[in-house]
Design a protein around this motif. Structure first.
Motif, PDB file in Angstrom:
ATOM      1  N   THR A  94       0.857  -1.176   0.000  1.00  0.00           N
ATOM      2  CA  THR A  94       0.000   0.000   0.000  1.00  0.00           C
ATOM      3  C   THR A  94       0.898   1.232   0.000  1.00  0.00           C
ATOM      4  O   THR A  94       1.619   1.468   0.976  1.00  0.00           O
ATOM      5  N   PRO A  95       0.885   2.021  -1.069  1.00  0.00           N
ATOM      6  CA  PRO A  95       1.799   3.169  -1.143  1.00  0.00           C
ATOM      7  C   PRO A  95       1.295   4.366  -0.326  1.00  0.00           C
ATOM      8  O   PRO A  95       0.097   4.686  -0.335  1.00  0.00           O
ATOM      9  N   PHE A  96       2.237   5.004   0.348  1.00  0.00           N
ATOM     10  CA  PHE A  96       1.948   6.236   1.076  1.00  0.00           C
ATOM     11  C   PHE A  96       2.909   7.324   0.613  1.00  0.00           C
ATOM     12  O   PHE A  96       4.041   7.043   0.194  1.00  0.00           O
ATOM     13  N   ALA A  97       2.458   8.549   0.699  1.00  0.00           N
ATOM     14  CA  ALA A  97       3.336   9.684   0.441  1.00  0.00           C
ATOM     15  C   ALA A  97       4.246   9.892   1.651  1.00  0.00           C
ATOM     16  O   ALA A  97       4.060   9.294   2.713  1.00  0.00           O
ATOM     17  N   GLU A  98       5.238  10.789   1.498  1.00  0.00           N
ATOM     18  CA  GLU A  98       6.190  11.034   2.577  1.00  0.00           C
ATOM     19  C   GLU A  98       5.524  11.610   3.826  1.00  0.00           C
ATOM     20  O   GLU A  98       6.063  11.494   4.926  1.00  0.00           O
ATOM     21  N   ASP A  99       4.346  12.235   3.652  1.00  0.00           N
ATOM     22  CA  ASP A  99       3.645  12.753   4.820  1.00  0.00           C
ATOM     23  C   ASP A  99       2.725  11.719   5.466  1.00  0.00           C
ATOM     24  O   ASP A  99       2.006  12.018   6.422  1.00  0.00           O
ATOM     25  N   GLY A 100       2.746  10.488   4.946  1.00  0.00           N
ATOM     26  CA  GLY A 100       1.956   9.413   5.518  1.00  0.00           C
ATOM     27  C   GLY A 100       0.569   9.265   4.933  1.00  0.00           C
ATOM     28  O   GLY A 100      -0.171   8.348   5.320  1.00  0.00           O
ATOM     29  N   SER A 101       0.188  10.129   4.006  1.00  0.00           N
ATOM     30  CA  SER A 101      -1.137  10.030   3.395  1.00  0.00           C
ATOM     31  C   SER A 101      -1.154   8.940   2.327  1.00  0.00           C
ATOM     32  O   SER A 101      -0.120   8.595   1.740  1.00  0.00           O
ATOM     33  N   LEU A 102      -2.324   8.383   2.079  1.00  0.00           N
ATOM     34  CA  LEU A 102      -2.479   7.342   1.070  1.00  0.00           C
ATOM     35  C   LEU A 102      -2.199   7.913  -0.315  1.00  0.00           C
ATOM     36  O   LEU A 102      -2.742   8.957  -0.694  1.00  0.00           O
ATOM     37  N   ASP A 103      -1.365   7.227  -1.088  1.00  0.00           N
ATOM     38  CA  ASP A 103      -0.955   7.692  -2.417  1.00  0.00           C
ATOM     39  C   ASP A 103      -1.659   6.846  -3.474  1.00  0.00           C
ATOM     40  O   ASP A 103      -1.154   5.801  -3.890  1.00  0.00           O
ATOM     41  N   LEU A 104      -2.815   7.316  -3.927  1.00  0.00           N
ATOM     42  CA  LEU A 104      -3.591   6.537  -4.890  1.00  0.00           C
ATOM     43  C   LEU A 104      -2.981   6.571  -6.286  1.00  0.00           C
ATOM     44  O   LEU A 104      -3.164   5.634  -7.065  1.00  0.00           O
ATOM     45  N   PHE A 112      10.270   1.074  -4.698  1.00  0.00           N
ATOM     46  CA  PHE A 112      10.575   2.472  -4.991  1.00  0.00           C
ATOM     47  C   PHE A 112      11.703   2.578  -6.015  1.00  0.00           C
ATOM     48  O   PHE A 112      11.619   3.324  -6.998  1.00  0.00           O
ATOM     49  N   ARG A 113      12.751   1.810  -5.811  1.00  0.00           N
ATOM     50  CA  ARG A 113      13.886   1.855  -6.741  1.00  0.00           C
ATOM     51  C   ARG A 113      13.512   1.330  -8.120  1.00  0.00           C
ATOM     52  O   ARG A 113      14.101   1.750  -9.123  1.00  0.00           O
ATOM     53  N   ARG A 114      12.543   0.423  -8.165  1.00  0.00           N
ATOM     54  CA  ARG A 114      12.097  -0.109  -9.459  1.00  0.00           C
ATOM     55  C   ARG A 114      11.081   0.803 -10.136  1.00  0.00           C
ATOM     56  O   ARG A 114      10.600   0.483 -11.232  1.00  0.00           O
ATOM     57  N   GLY A 115      10.767   1.920  -9.517  1.00  0.00           N
ATOM     58  CA  GLY A 115       9.862   2.891 -10.117  1.00  0.00           C
ATOM     59  C   GLY A 115       8.394   2.577  -9.956  1.00  0.00           C
ATOM     60  O   GLY A 115       7.550   3.221 -10.593  1.00  0.00           O
ATOM     61  N   ALA A 116       8.069   1.614  -9.094  1.00  0.00           N
ATOM     62  CA  ALA A 116       6.675   1.201  -8.967  1.00  0.00           C
ATOM     63  C   ALA A 116       5.881   2.097  -8.024  1.00  0.00           C
ATOM     64  O   ALA A 116       4.654   2.190  -8.137  1.00  0.00           O
ATOM     65  N   ILE A 117       6.551   2.749  -7.075  1.00  0.00           N
ATOM     66  CA  ILE A 117       5.884   3.653  -6.139  1.00  0.00           C
ATOM     67  C   ILE A 117       6.746   4.911  -5.994  1.00  0.00           C
ATOM     68  O   ILE A 117       7.953   4.884  -6.210  1.00  0.00           O
ATOM     69  N   ALA A 118       6.097   6.006  -5.595  1.00  0.00           N
ATOM     70  CA  ALA A 118       6.798   7.288  -5.521  1.00  0.00           C
ATOM     71  C   ALA A 118       7.585   7.459  -4.233  1.00  0.00           C
ATOM     72  O   ALA A 118       8.497   8.282  -4.164  1.00  0.00           O
ATOM     73  N   SER A 119       7.228   6.681  -3.193  1.00  0.00           N
ATOM     74  CA  SER A 119       7.911   6.793  -1.909  1.00  0.00           C
ATOM     75  C   SER A 119       7.918   5.430  -1.224  1.00  0.00           C
ATOM     76  O   SER A 119       6.937   4.697  -1.295  1.00  0.00           O
ATOM     77  N   PRO A 120       9.015   5.106  -0.518  1.00  0.00           N
ATOM     78  CA  PRO A 120       9.067   3.842   0.239  1.00  0.00           C
ATOM     79  C   PRO A 120       8.508   3.975   1.655  1.00  0.00           C
ATOM     80  O   PRO A 120       8.701   3.081   2.473  1.00  0.00           O
ATOM     81  N   PHE A 121       7.792   5.052   1.950  1.00  0.00           N
ATOM     82  CA  PHE A 121       7.324   5.335   3.304  1.00  0.00           C
ATOM     83  C   PHE A 121       6.473   4.196   3.854  1.00  0.00           C
ATOM     84  O   PHE A 121       5.556   3.710   3.194  1.00  0.00           O
ATOM     85  N   VAL A 122       6.785   3.766   5.071  1.00  0.00           N
ATOM     86  CA  VAL A 122       5.984   2.795   5.815  1.00  0.00           C
ATOM     87  C   VAL A 122       5.203   3.571   6.860  1.00  0.00           C
ATOM     88  O   VAL A 122       5.783   4.301   7.670  1.00  0.00           O
TER      89      VAL A 122
END
Length: 309
Positions: free
Chosen positions: A15-25, A268-278
């Motif tokens: 489930t991808p999240f932005a750096e601020d912790g919000s859901l990244d749809l 993230f490194r493979r370009g699949a998500i914009a941030s690796p944030f957990v």
């Protein structure tokens, strides 16, 4: 819909999240397409490694809607609906199926200790969901503390035909998997689809014991696809060479707690998500972890290049 003949690789989505912790749809849509491009036979969303417990009900449905929109019926989507309460479980399952899910995955509640308690719980689940909802039973004692005996599983499958798939994550579990398939062959157990988890750590051996594929979230899903297809075609030695090259990275990803941070960093490194944030509370890689990952990925690239020569 999924059924007892379902095979292949169902990737458990992060489930991808932005750096601020919000859901990244936006990243959720990109990640879904990434999984499909890598050959996924299906997807599983809102699983434990998908940080489902950290989502609000509204976020869960927004994420599911995004995945289903991108998939557009190309592959089946299984939705994790496990919850402490049966009402919440039933409500999410109903919403998921109405939106177009192919089935739901249900893990046992951690307080179950005896076969009688486990069987009663899945009877309640099936009664709540109704007979038309295909169910994946998740057997993951290392995380949940619930021990399914082979006899208990057989009784559950026989009593509830809507449970069409076992997500097998016992460890060590090869003997259990082999025993289930042996009982089937003897006509003493119903056939169910068996997809395996644990990051794919034992995938070739589990395929050899009768698994139908994998349901896990390893960040190189194309390798899982290659192994499942190769084992099915009888090319075990060739695919095990590839699998062995990935083992150091699989090992990093299957660490309790920290493994999710490694998985998201690779995606993230493979370009699949914009941030690796957990999402918090959750692990974060330090400098030594990142150096270890760099080394592991470098070794993986070199080994795969050697195998391709």
């Amino acid at each position: 819909m999924i059924d007892t003949r379902t095979r292949g690789v169902f990737v458990i989505s992060a489930t991808p999240f932005a750096e601020d912790g919000s859901l990244d749809l936006e990243s959720a849509a990109r990640l879904t397409e990434f999984y499909l491009e890598k050959g996924a036979s299906g997807l599983t969303v809102l699983g434990m490694m998908g940080e489902a417990a950290k989502l609000t009900p509204e976020e869960s449905l927004a994420f599911l809607d995004t995945v289903l929109r991108v998939v557009a019926g190309r592959v089946p989507v299984v939705v994790g609906v496990s919850a402490p309460g049966i009402v919440a479980l039933g409500a999410l399952a109903k919403q998921a199926m109405e939106r177009g899910a192919a089935g739901v995955m249900v893990a046992p509640t951690p307080n179950l200790r005896t076969d009688q308690q486990i069987e009663a719980y899945y009877a309640l689940v099936c009664e709540t969901l109704g007979p038309d909802v295909p169910v994946v039973l998740q057997d993951f004692p290392l995380a949940l503390g619930v021990q399914f005996s082979v006899d208990c599983l057989v009784r559950i499958f026989a009593a509830h035909p809507q449970i069409v798939m076992l997500k097998h994550e016992d460890w060590p579990g090869l003997a259990k998997l082999g025993r289930l398939r042996a009982l089937e062959a003897e006509g003493r157990a119903p056939h169910v689809s068996i997809l395996v988890g644990n990051g794919g750590l034992f995938l070739p051996q589990e395929m050899a014991r009768g698994a139908d594929g994998a349901m896990t979230g390893y960040a190189y899903p194309e390798m899982l696809v290659q192994v499942v297809e190769g084992m099915t075609a009888g090319n075990r030695d060739a695919v095990e060479d590839v699998f062995d090259a990935h083992l150091p990275l699989i090992r990093l990803e299957t660490q309790p707690g920290l493994g999710l941070a490694f998985r998201k960093q690779v995606l993230f490194r493979r370009g699949a998500i914009a941030s690796p944030f957990v999402r918090r509370p959750g692990p974060k890689l330090d400098a030594e972890d990142m150096a270890e990952l760099d080394r592991t990925l470098g070794r993986l690239d070199r080994r795969l290049a050697e195998l391709a020569e």
